[in-house]
Design a protein around this motif. Structure first.
Motif, PDB file in Angstrom:
ATOM      1  N   LYS A   1       0.854  -1.191   0.000  1.00 30.17           N
ATOM      2  CA  LYS A   1       0.000   0.000   0.000  1.00 30.17           C
ATOM      3  C   LYS A   1       0.890   1.241   0.000  1.00 30.17           C
ATOM      4  O   LYS A   1       1.744   1.403   0.865  1.00 30.17           O
TER       5      LYS A   1
ATOM      6  N   SER B   1      -5.866  -4.710  -6.595  1.00 29.84           N
ATOM      7  CA  SER B   1      -5.446  -3.993  -5.381  1.00 29.84           C
ATOM      8  C   SER B   1      -5.338  -2.493  -5.638  1.00 29.84           C
ATOM      9  O   SER B   1      -5.660  -1.679  -4.770  1.00 29.84           O
ATOM     10  N   LEU B   2      -4.939  -2.137  -6.853  1.00 29.72           N
ATOM     11  CA  LEU B   2      -4.900  -0.711  -7.211  1.00 29.72           C
ATOM     12  C   LEU B   2      -6.301  -0.148  -7.338  1.00 29.72           C
ATOM     13  O   LEU B   2      -6.564   1.015  -7.021  1.00 29.72           O
TER      14      LEU B   2
ATOM     15  N   GLU C   1      -8.802  -1.102  -5.543  1.00 32.05           N
ATOM     16  CA  GLU C   1      -9.235  -0.903  -4.152  1.00 32.05           C
ATOM     17  C   GLU C   1      -8.723   0.429  -3.615  1.00 32.05           C
ATOM     18  O   GLU C   1      -9.446   1.180  -2.956  1.00 32.05           O
ATOM     19  N   GLU C   2      -7.454   0.716  -3.960  1.00 37.02           N
ATOM     20  CA  GLU C   2      -6.850   1.984  -3.547  1.00 37.02           C
ATOM     21  C   GLU C   2      -7.607   3.173  -4.144  1.00 37.02           C
ATOM     22  O   GLU C   2      -7.902   4.156  -3.465  1.00 37.02           O
ATOM     23  N   GLN C   3      -7.934   3.039  -5.432  1.00 41.06           N
ATOM     24  CA  GLN C   3      -8.645   4.126  -6.116  1.00 41.06           C
ATOM     25  C   GLN C   3     -10.035   4.332  -5.535  1.00 41.06           C
ATOM     26  O   GLN C   3     -10.546   5.451  -5.511  1.00 41.06           O
TER      27      GLN C   3
ATOM     28  N   GLU D   1     -10.863   4.023  -2.433  1.00 36.95           N
ATOM     29  CA  GLU D   1     -10.693   4.819  -1.206  1.00 36.95           C
ATOM     30  C   GLU D   1     -10.436   6.278  -1.540  1.00 36.95           C
ATOM     31  O   GLU D   1     -10.982   7.178  -0.891  1.00 36.95           O
TER      32      GLU D   1
END
Lengths: 190, 289
Positions: free
Chosen positions: A41, B223-224, B226-228, B230
């Motif tokens: 992350k 996973s990216l 998911e980041e976006q 947020e």
């Protein structure tokens, strides 16, 4: 009728049969095969070290109201204006340092009870106004916590003052020369 | 003299094996007079005086004999050059989608894709017009309330925020034209007796869109994505809801899949209600790559 015929193919009972027959299909370009899955992350870098830009939305008190200005029935009926406020002193999501800097900078802009208020009715959409208000809030906190400019020492300030005087002396010198050149172009008066 | 010419002509007609319009010349008096050449001819010629004096300039665009500029410079292309190759993504607004769900045209308990939207009858995709799917636009994002698992071909940031704010899931996926033909009218395709094709990857100029997690592309790193999600929740100011692990939201399509639950290579018979799967290993490996 097309909807009904589609339902017979993709309807719940047929779907059940299909699911019974089909396996989980993965091609060579399925996402599971393209990416490994482990992705550290990233912590986004922010201009101010104390505030990352993340604001917990449920800690804020958001209210919607009608915007002002022209727009007829739409502006009268639709609640597009967004009002976001939070009580600075009791905000648990801000560190004490940030809070003190914020109070120092915006202390006079808080309400009587110590609430920081940000409003927006910039656009016609509530969603976009909410985004705008949040961005304003972030900008306020960032500007309060941003590192201040380094103070100029007395020697440097003196140097700067002398430099400015010299510059203005030179400017006036050349201005006078230029002025005399122009006046010499005129013939003798009478 | 004229008689001799006539005799000659008649003799020619007797001898020649075939006749066509080009063999037979024009009747006298029907031939158009010879056109004069380009330039300063006839009354426009000047001797000992300039053209300007006499106001004889020659034809429009004439530049005293040299190549005029309209001949020197290359022609522009037409302003809609390449329009036949432009991919179209006809819009569906969030307001229209909400209305369709509210009036029962679309079942929000099932995943929504191009087939579901075309099946309503109010949204149409015509592959012959180079239409590659739907573009979900943000008009009506303030009043969009439905929780959906939707797959469209184009979406902008505000649309994605509107869908995810309500706890839904949106994916952008590319379908090549043959896949669009199949998915836009599934009944017609399934009746045609053609095995389900493999969906092709996006072309080079569109690949960047479908690989970008900010667009929720189907080829993006999850996973990216998911980041976006947020980041977008922070930008538009809503609580991000976890995508539930239920039946509705776990239904996804592989990049090679066209229909939910049907693999490429399968031959579906609606009448017999059977599915024929390829047995030859070459075919199996082809459809699984």
């Amino acid at each position: 009728m097309l909807v009904n015929s589609l339902k017979t193919v993709c309807g719940r009972n047929i779907n059940n049969n299909i699911r019974h027959y089909c396996s989980q299909y993965t091609s060579s370009i399925s996402v599971g095969r393209l990416y490994s899955g482990d992705h550290p992350k990233r912590n986004p870098t922010s201009p101010s070290p104390d505030f990352s830009g993340v604001i917990p939305i449920k800690e804020l008190k958001t209210t919607y109201s009608c915007s002002s200005g022209p727009g007829g029935q739409n502006v009268n009926k639709v609640a597009t204006k967004v009002d976001i406020r939070f009580h600075v002193e009791s905000a648990s999501w801000l560190s004490e340092e940030v809070k003190s800097k914020l109070l120092e900078k915006c202390g006079s802009e808080l309400t009587k009870d110590g609430w920081l208020v940000v409003k927006s009715d910039r656009t016609r959409s509530q969603t976009l106004n909410q985004a705008d208000a949040l961005e304003k809030l972030r900008a306020t906190i960032r500007s309060a916590t941003a590192p201040s400019k380094p103070k100029i020492s007395a020697e440097e300030a003196e140097k700067i003052r002398k430099g400015k005087l010299k510059a203005s002396r030179e400017r006036l010198h050349f201005k006078r020369i230029r002025s005399s050149v122009k006046s010499e172009r005129q013939g003798p008066s009478d | 003299m004229a008689n001799g010419a006539r005799e000659k002509a008649l003799q020619f007609l007797r001898e020649v094996p075939r006749l066509s319009a080009s063999n037979i010349g024009k009747l006298p008096g029907t031939r158009a007079p010879k056109k004069r050449g380009y330039g300063m001819k006839g009354k426009n010629r000047t001797w000992g005086a300039s053209a300007r004096q006499k106001m004889h300039f020659g034809p429009l665009g004439y530049e005293s004999g040299g190549t005029p500029i309209q001949r020197k410079t290359a022609f522009e292309r037409s302003y809609n050059y390449g329009i036949h190759a432009v991919k179209q993504f006809p819009p569906v607004t969030l307001e229209q989608l909400q209305l369709a769900i509210d009036t029962g045209r679309i079942d929000s308990e099932k995943p929504i894709d191009m087939a579901a939207l075309c099946g309503t009858g109010i949204f149409r995709i015509d592959p012959e017009k180079n239409q590659f799917g739907f573009n979900l636009t943000s008009d009506g994002m303030d009043l969009f309330k439905a929780k959906v698992n939707i797959e469209v071909q184009w979406a902008d940031e505000q649309t994605i925020a509107a869908v995810e704010r309500n706890g839904g899931r949106i994916t952008t996926a590319y379908y090549d034209l043959h896949s669009v033909v199949a998915l836009s009218d599934p009944i017609r395709f399934l009746k045609s007796g053609v095995p389900v094709p493999r969906r092709l990857t996006p072309p080079g100029n569109l690949l960047h869109f479908y690989v970008d997690p900010a667009n929720r592309g189907y080829l993006a790193d999850p996973s990216l994505v998911e980041e976006q999600r947020e980041i977008l929740a922070q930008k538009y100011g809503y609580q991000l809801q976890e995508i539930p692990k239920d039946e509705l939201f776990s239904q996804t399509k592989d990049p090679r899949q066209i229909f939910y639950g049907l693999e490429p290579g399968w031959l579906i018979s609606l009448q017999d209600k059977t599915i024929f799967k390829p047995k030859i290993s070459d075919l199996q490996s082809f459809y699984s790559t």
